[in-house]
Design an enzyme around this catalytic site. Structure first.
Site, PDB file in Angstrom:
ATOM      1  N   GLU A  73     -17.507  18.270   3.247  1.00  0.00           N
ATOM      2  CA  GLU A  73     -16.770  18.961   2.190  1.00  0.00           C
ATOM      3  C   GLU A  73     -17.436  18.771   0.830  1.00  0.00           C
ATOM      4  O   GLU A  73     -17.539  19.701   0.034  1.00  0.00           O
ATOM      5  CB  GLU A  73     -15.305  18.493   2.176  1.00  0.00           C
ATOM      6  CG  GLU A  73     -14.631  18.844   3.503  1.00  0.00           C
ATOM      7  CD  GLU A  73     -13.134  18.603   3.545  1.00  0.00           C
ATOM      8  OE1 GLU A  73     -12.423  19.422   4.146  1.00  0.00           O
ATOM      9  OE2 GLU A  73     -12.678  17.590   2.998  1.00  0.00           O
TER      10      GLU A  73
ATOM     11  N   VAL B 244      -2.388  -7.614  -3.679  1.00  0.00           N
ATOM     12  CA  VAL B 244      -1.982  -8.653  -2.742  1.00  0.00           C
ATOM     13  C   VAL B 244      -3.214  -9.456  -2.355  1.00  0.00           C
ATOM     14  O   VAL B 244      -4.234  -8.903  -1.958  1.00  0.00           O
ATOM     15  CB  VAL B 244      -1.314  -8.036  -1.506  1.00  0.00           C
ATOM     16  CG1 VAL B 244      -1.012  -9.116  -0.472  1.00  0.00           C
ATOM     17  CG2 VAL B 244      -0.034  -7.329  -1.919  1.00  0.00           C
TER      18      VAL B 244
ATOM     19  N   GLY C  15       0.815  -1.214   0.000  1.00  0.00           N
ATOM     20  CA  GLY C  15       0.000   0.000   0.000  1.00  0.00           C
ATOM     21  C   GLY C  15       0.843   1.256   0.000  1.00  0.00           C
ATOM     22  O   GLY C  15       1.727   1.427   0.827  1.00  0.00           O
TER      23      GLY C  15
ATOM     24  N   ASP D 111      -4.880   3.296   8.497  1.00  0.00           N
ATOM     25  CA  ASP D 111      -6.293   2.957   8.685  1.00  0.00           C
ATOM     26  C   ASP D 111      -6.532   1.483   9.000  1.00  0.00           C
ATOM     27  O   ASP D 111      -7.480   1.133   9.701  1.00  0.00           O
ATOM     28  CB  ASP D 111      -7.092   3.294   7.411  1.00  0.00           C
ATOM     29  CG  ASP D 111      -7.324   4.786   7.253  1.00  0.00           C
ATOM     30  OD1 ASP D 111      -6.834   5.553   8.105  1.00  0.00           O
ATOM     31  OD2 ASP D 111      -7.994   5.175   6.280  1.00  0.00           O
TER      32      ASP D 111
ATOM     33  N   GLY E  17      -0.280   4.481   0.316  1.00  0.00           N
ATOM     34  CA  GLY E  17      -1.015   5.631   0.845  1.00  0.00           C
ATOM     35  C   GLY E  17      -0.133   6.420   1.797  1.00  0.00           C
ATOM     36  O   GLY E  17       1.090   6.331   1.754  1.00  0.00           O
TER      37      GLY E  17
ATOM     38  N   ALA F 182      -5.138  10.858   7.851  1.00  0.00           N
ATOM     39  CA  ALA F 182      -3.760  10.910   7.366  1.00  0.00           C
ATOM     40  C   ALA F 182      -2.741  10.985   8.512  1.00  0.00           C
ATOM     41  O   ALA F 182      -1.715  10.296   8.493  1.00  0.00           O
ATOM     42  CB  ALA F 182      -3.585  12.107   6.434  1.00  0.00           C
ATOM     43  N   GLN F 183      -3.005  11.825   9.517  1.00  0.00           N
ATOM     44  CA  GLN F 183      -1.992  12.078  10.551  1.00  0.00           C
ATOM     45  C   GLN F 183      -1.528  10.826  11.299  1.00  0.00           C
ATOM     46  O   GLN F 183      -0.319  10.570  11.359  1.00  0.00           O
ATOM     47  CB  GLN F 183      -2.489  13.170  11.515  1.00  0.00           C
ATOM     48  CG  GLN F 183      -2.100  14.575  11.086  1.00  0.00           C
ATOM     49  CD  GLN F 183      -0.597  14.710  10.841  1.00  0.00           C
ATOM     50  OE1 GLN F 183       0.232  14.228  11.594  1.00  0.00           O
ATOM     51  NE2 GLN F 183      -0.243  15.351   9.743  1.00  0.00           N
TER      52      GLN F 183
END
Lengths: 434, 434
Positions: free
Chosen positions: A174, A83, A15, A305, A17, A322-323
């Site tokens: 958003e 995968v 991954g 995540d 990300g 994200a953090q």
């Protein structure tokens, strides 16, 4: 898979990300062979997907080719593959392009949309977790208006102009705000022969406030902003079903809508093969200790995540954002290097830098640990932080230019139907290959 | 189709390319109702498609939403539809969204790839006439390299890295040059574990020189430039067949290649329904007089690639390029307005402003009527002319920024596989819906 055997231990990262990228960066130019596997050849900056979906940005501006990021890194290999499974006894993974042995395996596969078991919603609602999915939403919105133009039956026309967004987290808020701005500034000009007042944007939230992860003040203000923009907010309402025509809910309300965007939940995108006990049941996230090691396995880690790490104050793991992913990735890289050098590892402590969401032009909410603010300044802070976080100089410049243009001209110009969604959907194709 | 009947005569324009856009612009705010029909909701700037195909530009930068262009124009209607036929007796057209009456019909449907009757080449080669097709080429090129990485059989690997471009006109030359620059600057960095020297770019031309529409000097220089970049040029060679594996030719040569891009010919994309005699047989272009009126019809016009107008020095019609299309569109608009006002119409005279092609960084050829030049200055002229011709301020800025970036960094950064081509092709889907 054609990756050379060397004397260096092999770290396989699944991954690319935020989490995967952070750990891969941290492991650069060490006495390690690093293999990064992703099903896309690019990293997606997910926080800006909603702008791609609403014509504000081009897809290439928020994505970055993974190979390019590691052009000059020694002992680094990228493979474009899916995968399919882990065999932890043999220290191997099975992929769409063959089998690979690892010394250490890092699972950073992120999350997928959680439809809470509803096959019907899954089949009929749109998701927004990837670039192709965001482009699908953009196409569908515009295709609906083209169709509404031709529709003489009022009910059917209203259904085409009815947009239901399920989930009042940052994504839902958003997206609702961006759609409302399209309604205000762009659609009346593009479709002068339609009565755009008939367009409705419904934002449905299961609990009693929007942006539940943020402060009460941020929730309150974001609701005000959305109402100002003409969004209908439904709180304490749960969506029970969507059959492609009607959204049924836990309340009296039902919505006739051709477009439902599901932003009501995510779950870990766990790779199969490990013991069931290593997963948090409904969340589908791997249970990891504070060194990101999956419970019961020696050489298998999970970050971002897909990992559920319980630390003080985070009984259900860290927020799927994200953090935490970036911080876990960075620390894991440091710990792996420390281990190599026989030094001590550090336990993870989440540094909550705050969170923010943008609702529209001059309208954003920002919660910093010691300061919470809303409005124009918050909006500039939001923009600055997102620009700064984008990968690649070119992306930063292009996104900045687009934002300046959109701001000055009250416009969102990239509204091309490049992936006709409705046509394609007949082949039930895009959903599978997005 | 839900277009109001007014007392103004209705002009229906089919196609929003260079010709259609020019005539629609020319008819703005007259005592006319103008209906523009296109199967895409955007205008494509075809001369830069090859840069999208090779990762230099984002698709949204070279396309422009058609509705936006006419936002403030009265009595203008856009419809997203495919035109299926003309009934000139009844003055109507049949489309995918219903029937429409016209007072004047302007066909500006442009051209399609001409495979000269070979079903096998059509099924297996790539074309580059639209944005989705250009994105398909970009995906296929990158997917081939990902696959080549894994291929241990040398012959198969070479076939994946063999690119055959058929046709030595501007499209073929520009694409070959751009691929050669990818080979030089980008692919060795992205695929360090592949021997990129094994990549071959073959440009096959049926006649004895490239860029046949240009001066001998331009042909000669473009060949020099391409050879410098490592392109293999084959002249006086015709491609007979391509079965997906082997390209057979009129000579001794055969090429094993996974990718064949067919740029060897175009033909008019004529709308069915008019008498056979109104078409130039093999070219599939409508025979028009110097007022763009189709032979044998009173109210039906054709302009651009789909029109074959014989004027002095142009016995086979004008070149199928942007300039004649724009000039014909502009003049037709003026003539229609003149007619409305009872004034005299003007016959078309083609003003050949010259032509140009770019081969790569600092390498272009320009033929002006009185001055022919090649090299760095030609390259700057080429860029300036193309930037200037792009529609939309945002597009100009974004393309300019990308070019500056690519020039300074020797890079082409938008190399994401957003439309996986190989996977999709299984459904034989993309070819149909591009």
């Amino acid at each position: 898979m054609n990756i050379p055997q060397t004397s260096f231990p092999r770290v396989v990262i699944v991954g690319g990300g935020f989490a995967g990228l952070a750990v891969a960066k941290g492991l650069e130019n060490q006495k390690l062979q690093v293999v990064l596997i992703d099903k896309h050849n690019y990293h997606t900056f997910q926080p800006l997907l909603y702008q791609v979906a609403t014509g504000g940005l081009e897809p290439d501006s928020i994505a970055f080719p993974l190979r390019k990021r590691f052009n000059d890194v020694e002992n680094f290999f990228f493979r474009l593959a899916e995968v399919q499974g882990i065999d932890a006894d043999k220290n191997t993974i099975e992929t769409s392009i063959g089998c690979l042995e690892y010394d250490k395996l890092i699972i950073a596969t992120g999350s997928t949309t959680n439809f809470f078991g509803s096959e019907s919603i899954k089949a009929n609602a749109m998701e927004m977790k990837s670039v192709p999915q965001a482009l699908n939403i953009r196409s569908l919105v515009l295709e609906n208006f083209e169709e509404a133009l031709l529709e003489s039956n009022l009910e059917k026309r209203l259904a085409l102009m009815n947009f239901v967004i399920v989930g009042g987290g940052p994504t839902g808020v958003e997206l609702a705000g961006a759609l409302a701005e399209m309604k205000k500034g762009i659609l009346p000009k593009d479709y002068p022969d339609l009565d755009i007042r008939q367009m409705k944007i419904h934002l449905i939230q299961g609990s009693d406030r929007l942006l539940q992860g943020m402060s009460e003040k941020a929730s309150k203000k974001s609701e005000d902003f959305l109402r100002e923009l003409g969004v209908d907010i439904w709180k304490n309402l749960r969506v029970l079903n969507y059959d492609g025509t009607t959204v049924t809910t836990s309340g009296e309300e039902a919505f006739e809508a051709q477009t439902v965007i599901w932003a009501a939940g995510v779950q870990g995108d766990a790779v199969p093969g490990l013991a069931e006990e290593s997963l948090v049941e409904r969340a589908n996230r791997f249970k990891v200790n504070e060194f990101s090691k999956i419970e019961g396995y020696e050489h298998v880690y999970a970050i971002g995540d897909v990992a559920c790490m319980k630390t003080k104050g985070y009984d259900h793991g860290h927020p799927m954002m994200a953090q935490p992913a970036i911080q876990q990735g960075k620390l894991l890289a440091k710990n792996i290097i420390a281990e190599l050098k026989g030094k001590k590892r550090k336990a993870f402590v989440y540094n909550d830098k705050g969170s923010m969401a943008t609702i529209g032009r001059n309208k954003a909410v920002v919660d910093l640990p010691k300061w919470k603010f809303q409005g124009v300044f918050a909006w500039f802070v939001w923009m600055f932080v997102h620009l700064f976080s984008l990968i690649g100089f070119r992306n930063k410049v292009i996104v900045f230019m687009n934002w300046v243009y959109n701001y000055v001209r009250f416009d969102r110009e990239t509204r091309l139907i490049i992936r006709p969604y409705k046509k394609k959907n007949k082949y039930s194709f895009d959903k599978e290959h997005a």
